[in-house]
Design a protein around this motif. Sequence first.
Motif, short mmCIF file in Angstrom:
data_model
loop_
_atom_site.label_atom_id
_atom_site.label_comp_id
_atom_site.label_asym_id
_atom_site.label_seq_id
_atom_site.Cartn_x
_atom_site.Cartn_y
_atom_site.Cartn_z
N ILE A 1 -0.17 -10.62 -2.83
CA ILE A 1 1.13 -11.25 -2.56
C ILE A 1 1.87 -11.55 -3.88
CG2 ILE A 1 2.32 -13.18 -1.39
CD1 ILE A 1 0.82 -11.12 0.47
N LEU A 2 1.13 -12.04 -4.87
CA LEU A 2 1.76 -12.32 -6.17
C LEU A 2 2.31 -11.02 -6.79
CD1 LEU A 2 2.44 -14.04 -8.67
CD2 LEU A 2 0.08 -13.70 -9.45
N GLU A 3 1.52 -9.94 -6.73
CA GLU A 3 1.97 -8.68 -7.35
C GLU A 3 3.16 -8.09 -6.59
OE1 GLU A 3 1.02 -7.84 -10.33
OE2 GLU A 3 -0.29 -9.58 -10.25
N VAL A 4 3.19 -8.26 -5.27
CA VAL A 4 4.34 -7.78 -4.49
C VAL A 4 5.59 -8.57 -4.90
CG1 VAL A 4 5.36 -7.56 -2.18
CG2 VAL A 4 2.99 -6.89 -2.57
N ALA A 5 5.42 -9.87 -5.12
CA ALA A 5 6.57 -10.69 -5.56
C ALA A 5 7.13 -10.13 -6.88
CB ALA A 5 6.15 -12.14 -5.74
N LYS A 6 6.23 -9.73 -7.78
CA LYS A 6 6.69 -9.18 -9.08
C LYS A 6 7.39 -7.83 -8.87
CE LYS A 6 2.76 -11.11 -11.61
NZ LYS A 6 1.53 -10.71 -12.33
N LEU A 7 6.82 -7.01 -7.98
CA LEU A 7 7.43 -5.69 -7.73
C LEU A 7 8.80 -5.84 -7.09
CD1 LEU A 7 4.14 -4.00 -6.56
CD2 LEU A 7 5.56 -3.14 -8.45
N LYS A 8 8.90 -6.80 -6.16
CA LYS A 8 10.19 -7.02 -5.51
C LYS A 8 11.21 -7.49 -6.55
CE LYS A 8 12.39 -9.50 -1.71
NZ LYS A 8 12.39 -10.68 -0.86
N GLN A 9 10.77 -8.33 -7.44
CA GLN A 9 11.71 -8.81 -8.47
C GLN A 9 12.15 -7.65 -9.37
OE1 GLN A 9 10.66 -10.48 -11.97
NE2 GLN A 9 12.37 -11.94 -12.11
N SER A 10 11.22 -6.76 -9.68
CA SER A 10 11.57 -5.59 -10.50
C SER A 10 12.61 -4.73 -9.76
CB SER A 10 10.30 -4.79 -10.82
OG SER A 10 10.59 -3.44 -11.00
N PHE A 11 12.39 -4.51 -8.45
CA PHE A 11 13.33 -3.73 -7.65
C PHE A 11 14.72 -4.38 -7.67
CE2 PHE A 11 15.56 -2.94 -3.66
CZ PHE A 11 15.51 -1.56 -3.56
N GLU A 12 14.74 -5.70 -7.60
CA GLU A 12 16.02 -6.42 -7.49
C GLU A 12 16.76 -6.54 -8.83
OE1 GLU A 12 14.86 -9.40 -3.79
OE2 GLU A 12 14.43 -9.99 -5.83
N THR A 13 16.04 -6.46 -9.94
CA THR A 13 16.70 -6.81 -11.20
C THR A 13 16.75 -5.70 -12.26
OG1 THR A 13 14.63 -7.69 -12.07
CG2 THR A 13 16.10 -9.26 -10.99
N GLU A 14 15.86 -4.73 -12.23
CA GLU A 14 15.84 -3.73 -13.31
C GLU A 14 16.84 -2.62 -13.01
OE1 GLU A 14 12.23 -2.60 -15.33
OE2 GLU A 14 11.11 -3.84 -13.92
N GLN A 15 17.65 -2.29 -13.98
CA GLN A 15 18.68 -1.25 -13.79
C GLN A 15 18.43 -0.08 -14.73
OE1 GLN A 15 22.68 -2.89 -13.74
NE2 GLN A 15 22.29 -3.39 -11.61
N GLU A 16 17.29 0.57 -14.56
CA GLU A 16 16.91 1.64 -15.51
C GLU A 16 17.69 2.93 -15.30
OE1 GLU A 16 12.27 0.60 -16.57
OE2 GLU A 16 12.67 1.85 -14.81
N ALA A 17 17.93 3.29 -14.05
CA ALA A 17 18.55 4.60 -13.77
C ALA A 17 19.11 4.62 -12.35
CB ALA A 17 17.49 5.70 -13.91
N LEU A 18 19.95 5.63 -12.07
CA LEU A 18 20.46 5.81 -10.71
C LEU A 18 19.36 6.44 -9.86
CD1 LEU A 18 22.82 5.64 -8.70
CD2 LEU A 18 23.52 7.91 -9.46
N LEU A 19 18.90 5.69 -8.88
CA LEU A 19 17.80 6.17 -8.04
C LEU A 19 18.32 6.78 -6.74
CD1 LEU A 19 15.31 3.15 -8.14
CD2 LEU A 19 15.70 4.95 -9.84
N HIS A 20 17.51 7.63 -6.16
CA HIS A 20 17.77 8.10 -4.80
C HIS A 20 17.63 6.90 -3.85
CE1 HIS A 20 16.74 9.71 -0.85
NE2 HIS A 20 17.34 10.83 -1.19
N GLY A 21 16.57 6.15 -4.02
CA GLY A 21 16.38 4.92 -3.27
C GLY A 21 15.63 5.04 -1.95
N ASP A 22 15.37 6.29 -1.51
CA ASP A 22 14.62 6.46 -0.24
C ASP A 22 13.94 7.84 -0.27
OD1 ASP A 22 13.76 5.58 2.27
OD2 ASP A 22 15.47 6.45 3.33
N LEU A 23 13.23 8.08 -1.38
CA LEU A 23 12.74 9.44 -1.66
C LEU A 23 11.39 9.71 -0.95
CD1 LEU A 23 13.43 12.04 -3.11
CD2 LEU A 23 12.30 11.16 -5.16
N HIS A 24 11.44 9.68 0.37
CA HIS A 24 10.24 10.03 1.13
C HIS A 24 10.35 11.50 1.55
CE1 HIS A 24 12.61 9.64 4.81
NE2 HIS A 24 13.02 8.45 4.38
N THR A 25 9.31 12.02 2.18
CA THR A 25 9.30 13.46 2.48
C THR A 25 10.27 13.83 3.63
OG1 THR A 25 7.29 13.00 3.74
CG2 THR A 25 7.01 14.03 1.58
N GLY A 26 10.81 12.82 4.32
CA GLY A 26 11.85 13.10 5.32
C GLY A 26 13.22 13.25 4.67
#
Length: 395
Positions: free
Chosen positions: A211-236
């Motif tokens: 749970i703690l590591e997911v909180a960190k990952l969620k924060q990274s998703f919300e705050t890091e602006q490294e590049a323009l992402l596709h944002g839903d790059l699954h095989t569908g």
Amino acid sequence: MTQYHSNFTRLTNATAIILAKKLGLVDADANLSCKEIGDGNLNYVFHITDTATNNGIIIKQAVPYAKVLGESWPLTLKRAAIEANALIHFRSYCPEFVPQVYYSDEQLAITVMEDLSHLKIVRSGLIAGDSFPLLSQHIGEYVAKTSFYTSDYHLEPSAKKEVARQFTNPELCKITEVFIFTDPFFEELPGDFEVELTDAAKRIWHDQDVILEVAKLKQSFETEQEALLHGDLHTGSIFASETETKVIDPEFAFYGPVGFDLGQYTANLLFQAVSRNGAGKEEIFTQLDEFWRSFEKTYSELWNTHNKSPFRHVTGYLPYLLTKFKRDAFGFAGCELIRRTIGLSHVADLNVMEDKETKIAAKTATLKLGALLIKKREELDVPAVIEWIKQQTLT
Ligand code: SR1
Ligand code: MG
């Protein structure tokens, strides 16, 4: 036609044909057929074909709610313009992997684009056992090019911030924040899973390290602006054949951490790796390996030839970044594995498994692998993940 507000009208097969003729994208005298083929969660997709020549176009229309959730989850129509702009942006960096946009209309939330019906959606293809020998090499190149060329290493930082502003996408990001990073990790929040998975789900909810590591990952998703992402790059979100690969559906595009696209693709290969046997499993291990090799090779080449940062020659900078991308990606992949297993949006790779016991064993494995990737993302690498999967027995 359903009327939502003054400027928006939902297309039907008939009005889609009228629009195609009006835009001059098909011969005005042609005999056209139109079929709604959208099997995604959010939009309608019309495939228009000239019955004499078989040439076609695609008209995609967003509606003001998430199709899969119903009108109770209102959703901005702006996502259609974001998707069209993202396709145009990504195609400017890698035309070989992105379909051409012919026309877009922000009011009607419409994108008209190249017909890809000679290709197959990768998720369905992989489930059917089709082989896509170049797929992961192509996707590795695609992620490397889109993430490098839209970053501060290539764009002038103030130009990058302007692009990031155009791709501010709070409503679609919210779907990810809720569906991927929140709901699956709390017992009391919405979820959907077989009763046989209850103990495995509880192990995740009660594991404070996860749970703690997911909180960190969620924060990274919300705050890091490294590049323009596709944002839903699954095989569908990928069409392919033996030789060609096209990435579609970037309506979730936003400026975020590069590891998110890498992780989504990795996780969606892992669903296949877990659910297959024998030679089929090995094929997916090869895809995983090729994906990471291709990404790192292409990214490194771009770094060495097109990097505009004054720090580009500093020893250790590129390896530091590649290690960071891998660490983030494995964490995000872990979240994707878990949310597609006990969250609200599942994947066919696991759900089509016919034997119940084998399916539950595969889903238990994806939950365990998800937790492992989240917690041990610093130390794991692709061979270690492959080895872990080989140790699992599904029956
Ligand atoms: C309500 S939408 C559920 C999922 O479908 C999309 O493709 C995204 O993956 C989203 O999380
Ligand atoms: Mg989609």
